[in-house]
Design an enzyme around this catalytic site. Structure first.
Site, PDB file in Angstrom:
ATOM      1  N   GLU A 210       0.869  -1.176   0.000  1.00 41.85           N
ATOM      2  CA  GLU A 210       0.000   0.000   0.000  1.00 41.85           C
ATOM      3  C   GLU A 210       0.906   1.226   0.000  1.00 41.85           C
ATOM      4  O   GLU A 210       1.473   1.591   1.039  1.00 41.85           O
ATOM      5  CB  GLU A 210      -0.911  -0.013   1.232  1.00 41.85           C
ATOM      6  CG  GLU A 210      -1.818  -1.236   1.314  1.00 41.85           C
ATOM      7  CD  GLU A 210      -2.817  -1.314   0.177  1.00 41.85           C
ATOM      8  OE1 GLU A 210      -3.124  -0.265  -0.431  1.00 41.85           O
ATOM      9  OE2 GLU A 210      -3.307  -2.418  -0.125  1.00 41.85           O
ATOM     10  N   CYS A 244      -2.394   9.073   3.024  1.00 38.82           N
ATOM     11  CA  CYS A 244      -1.971   8.527   1.728  1.00 38.82           C
ATOM     12  C   CYS A 244      -2.984   8.774   0.627  1.00 38.82           C
ATOM     13  O   CYS A 244      -2.624   8.768  -0.555  1.00 38.82           O
ATOM     14  CB  CYS A 244      -1.670   7.039   1.861  1.00 38.82           C
ATOM     15  SG  CYS A 244      -3.091   6.040   2.358  1.00 38.82           S
TER      16      CYS A 244
END
Length: 489
Positions: A210, A244
């Site tokens: 990720e 993010c």
């Protein structure tokens, strides 16, 4: 033997006992983990305040509430997720048991990130537990207070042999990556992601990465710009921009740039007061190294809102940059801070081209009333996920797979997706030792007639609905034959 190797060996020995596999044990561990977030809220919040200046309200809102929901979902559906999954057959295997059986992979390494240290570290752990794995948990050393609390609390609530916590920095992470795992789950940046993937390749270990990236945000000039900017300001400046999936930059028509700037200015004032530095809901950059990295991105940019900072306090004001050039420093890497660049584009075509000329982002945001325009962005671009007319909220939907593509990562998780990601979906076929006559079609000597029948039996797929109908027809045929035989008598 290093501390890291000992932790991995203990986890593997614990897994080999088989105690993580029964559903009852998995449920017990999940429920106990949930108690941690209920009973130790203050310890968690205090550490988050020290690490990122997160308020007592933002910690549960952005960190632990979602984890409680993920655990509740896993507990409610674990029996269903772990059950055999029947699949379609062909006529050659219609009398066989054909199904997918999820089974644990073994020992999983979870390397967490510092920006949401509980959310992005424990969510994979929930899936690992639900799938029946052991897991070595490596929290980020950057959020040092949270890592210490995690190291202290987790063993008090869950099996400390199956789920050990290993703290430390780069050296400890490198030592962990030398060990053999059955899956590695890493959240962070693409530079370290490549290191993780290279280390995993030595053992042919699958990975979930990720990684984030520069998530674009297109504002249609004909949409409700006031609402769009309000939602963008919330998504960008939450956690001081250290998210993010935060909007990394705005693309819009030159005619609305000034309005966008003014709307965001007003939103910042509403959310964080005239002086965000004194607002309890506005966080801080995690450390001075990252402070200097983010502030250096202001070079060559026109500051429209904010721009000031205090290195001693790791404070950077919510900042908007206008008339940003594509080659500006702020556009060369993921910002991961409270800077919001605005780039003007003269058309939708140019906006789409701009996005497609760059690495695939973790998220793509579009604000528009035009459903056709939204569909066009979805069909003509690629990203980990797409959200229209909002941002960040996709992370809260457990039914959606959350993950990147290309440079923004690989693999996806949340809810059942985590369970599947950290399970081996084992194909199973159980045939009985009878009805051998059907198998003559596959045995030599081969003939054209046999091939014709084999083609029909193998290529004819039968889904579950068809199987039920065929079964009913078979039962009806048996009954009809019995009645007919009785009539003849």
């Amino acid at each position: 033997m290093s501390r890291e190797q000992k932790a991995v060996d203990r986890a593997r020995k614990a897994f080999s006992t088989g105690r993580s596999k029964p559903l009852e044990y998995r449920l017990q561990q999940l429920k106990s983990l949930r108690r941690l977030f209920v009973e130790r809220q203050k310890d968690i919040a205090d550490a988050m305040m020290k690490d990122l200046r997160k308020s007592e309200f933002s910690t549960p809102l952005y960190e632990t509430m979602g984890l409680e929901g993920e655990i509740d979902l896993a507990v409610s559906h674990l029996k269903e997720w772990a059950a055999p999954r029947p699949v379609a057959k062909n006529l050659m295997t219609i009398s066989d048991q054909v199904y997918v059986q999820p089974e644990p992979l073994g020992v999983v390494l979870i390397i967490g990130a510092w920006n949401y240290p509980w959310a992005v570290t424990i969510q994979p752990l929930i899936g690992a537990m639900a799938a029946g794995n052991a897991a070595v948990v490596k929290p980020s050393e950057v959020s040092a207070h949270t890592a210490k609390v995690m190291e202290e609390l987790l063993p008090l609530y869950v099996d400390k042999e199956l789920y050990p916590v290993v703290t430390g920095g780069v050296a400890e992470t490198q030592e962990l990556l030398k060990q053999r795992f059955d899956h590695i789950f890493y959240t962070g940046n693409s530079v370290v992601g490549k290191v993780v993937m290279e280390a995993a390749s030595r053992h042919l270990t699958p990975v979930t990465l990720e990684l984030g990236g520069k998530s674009p945000c297109y504002i249609d000039k004909n949409c409700n710009i006031s609402i769009a900017c309000r939602r963008i300001a919330w998504g960008k400046f939450t956690n001081c921009g250290q998210t993010c999936i935060a909007p990394d930059y705005i693309l819009c028509d030159p005619s609305i740039q000034d309005l966008v700037v003014e709307e965001i200015r007003q939103n910042v004032k509403e959310f964080y007061t005239e002086n965000p530095k004194t607002c309890p809901d506005y966080g801080r950059i995690v450390n001075q190294r990252h402070y200097r990295r983010v502030m250096s991105m202001l070079d060559g940019c026109t500051v429209a809102v904010g721009g000031d900072g205090d290195e001693s306090d790791c404070y950077i004001a919510p900042t908007v940059l206008c008339d940003v050039k594509p080659d500006a420093k702020v556009m060369q890497e993921e910002i991961f801070g409270p800077l919001l660049p605005i780039l003007t584009v003269g058309s939708v075509d140019k906006a789409i081209d701009f996005i497609n000329q760059r690495e695939k982002p973790l998220a793509l945001y579009i604000y528009s009333h035009d459903s056709k325009l939204i569909k066009r962005f979805i069909s003509e671009t690629s990203s980990g996920g797409v959200v229209a007319n909002d941002c960040l909220v996709q992370f809260s939907v457990s039914a959606l797979p959350f993950g990147g593509v290309g440079n923004s990562g690989m693999g996806a998780y949340h809810g059942k997706h985590t369970f599947d990601q950290l399970s081996h979906l084992r194909g199973c076929l159980i045939k009985q030792l009878k009805m051998e006559g059907v198998n003559k079609l596959r045995y030599p000597p081969h003939t054209a007639k046999k091939l014709g029948w084999a083609r029909f039996l193998i290529l004819k797929q039968v889904d579950l609905g068809q199987m039920k109908r065929l079964a009913m027809l078979a039962i009806f045929a048996v009954i009809a034959a019995a009645v007919y035989q009785r009539f003849l008598q």
